[in-house]
Motif scaffolding. Sequence first.
Motif, PDB file in Angstrom:
ATOM      1  N   LEU A 207     -51.906  33.729  43.923  1.00 13.84           N
ATOM      2  CA  LEU A 207     -52.768  34.541  44.784  1.00 13.84           C
ATOM      3  C   LEU A 207     -51.961  35.658  45.448  1.00 13.84           C
ATOM      4  O   LEU A 207     -52.378  36.824  45.442  1.00 13.84           O
ATOM      5  N   PHE A 208     -50.806  35.326  45.998  1.00 16.78           N
ATOM      6  CA  PHE A 208     -49.967  36.350  46.633  1.00 16.78           C
ATOM      7  C   PHE A 208     -49.473  37.375  45.606  1.00 16.78           C
ATOM      8  O   PHE A 208     -49.401  38.567  45.904  1.00 16.78           O
ATOM      9  N   PHE A 209     -49.136  36.910  44.403  1.00 18.39           N
ATOM     10  CA  PHE A 209     -48.725  37.862  43.357  1.00 18.39           C
ATOM     11  C   PHE A 209     -49.846  38.848  43.057  1.00 18.39           C
ATOM     12  O   PHE A 209     -49.598  40.039  42.855  1.00 18.39           O
ATOM     13  N   SER A 210     -51.091  38.359  43.050  1.00 18.82           N
ATOM     14  CA  SER A 210     -52.220  39.237  42.722  1.00 18.82           C
ATOM     15  C   SER A 210     -52.427  40.318  43.780  1.00 18.82           C
ATOM     16  O   SER A 210     -53.040  41.356  43.496  1.00 18.82           O
ATOM     17  N   TYR A 211     -51.909  40.081  44.987  1.00 14.68           N
ATOM     18  CA  TYR A 211     -51.984  41.085  46.062  1.00 14.68           C
ATOM     19  C   TYR A 211     -50.631  41.787  46.258  1.00 14.68           C
ATOM     20  O   TYR A 211     -50.419  42.456  47.266  1.00 14.68           O
ATOM     21  N   ASN A 212     -49.736  41.601  45.291  1.00 11.51           N
ATOM     22  CA  ASN A 212     -48.411  42.226  45.306  1.00 11.51           C
ATOM     23  C   ASN A 212     -47.596  41.861  46.543  1.00 11.51           C
ATOM     24  O   ASN A 212     -46.801  42.656  47.043  1.00 11.51           O
ATOM     25  N   GLN A 213     -47.805  40.642  47.022  1.00 10.78           N
ATOM     26  CA  GLN A 213     -47.007  40.129  48.142  1.00 10.78           C
ATOM     27  C   GLN A 213     -45.843  39.324  47.544  1.00 10.78           C
ATOM     28  O   GLN A 213     -45.845  38.097  47.534  1.00 10.78           O
TER      29      GLN A 213
END
Length: 322
Positions: free
Chosen positions: A67-73
């Motif tokens: 999920l964080f990867f999908s928001y570039n976090q």
Amino acid sequence: MSEQESLRCSSGRNRGGVQRVEGKLRASVEKGDYYEAHQMYRTLFFRYMSQAKHSEARELMYNGALLFFSYNQQNSAADLSMLVLEVLEKSDGKVEEDILENLAKLFGQMEQNSPERVAFVSRALKWSTGGSGKLGNPKLHQLLAITLWKEQNYSESRYHFLHSSDGEGCAQMLVEYSSSRGFRSEVDMFVAQAVLQFLCLKNKSSASIVFSTYTEKHPSIERGPPFVQPLLNFIWFLLLAVDGGKLTVFTVLCEQYQPSLKRDPMYNEYLDRIGQLFFGVPPKQSPSYGGLLGNLLNSLMGAGEDEDGEEAREDSSPIELD
């Protein structure tokens, strides 16, 4: 209610609880409350671990990282990815293919060349062999190699293919590597190095497959054997000699092809090792190589592992053109 039915009901309740928690966390991330969501993930991780709910902790951290990867976090995602590994290390879980695929997926989402990615892959490989001194699970190496191939990181991809036992995949990657980055005059050197390194790792089967697949599929190689390039003929004869195991054949072969073998200073060093492994040649009392060359050969064998488990991956390839 039987004990088995009770366990199923309990598992269903736990899964439902995880889904509800994930829904709340996803809502926080979607609103942009990244820090708050990250801290909540960590809190839940330690809570689950203290309750020995290892599968729930791993699933929650894995989905949270994606999920964080999908928001570039990237930082939050990398941190949760490390917590996935922590669960695996502390739960003594089996090395299963779906877990290896999940680890490779996390690796593929991380920024290339980031310190977090380097640390993650080193730790994942170490876990995949039960913390032993081995170089990592072959299936995980294969998945990493494919990811790096897609990123056109051919040098790193080749390293992982060497430890994957996937000779066919390695050959196909090398064809692309040679065609896109190499000179036509070096077409034989790409596969020669891979074959010699596979043999140094005592992987005769993959050495044969990488050679046959590469020479079949490379657009700049005329069908053989025999081949136009002397070095390819040497490798072909070498593979036959390894099957036969006759030292005299190996010795004559190496002598006759010295002009081709001098094109890369590592070839004869690899052949010294191959002579020991397949033809009963005793190790030299004092190695003819040292310094960089010795370190490179040791790194291939896995002797260059540092205290953190990070494996050396450099080699003396003369074909690094990028």
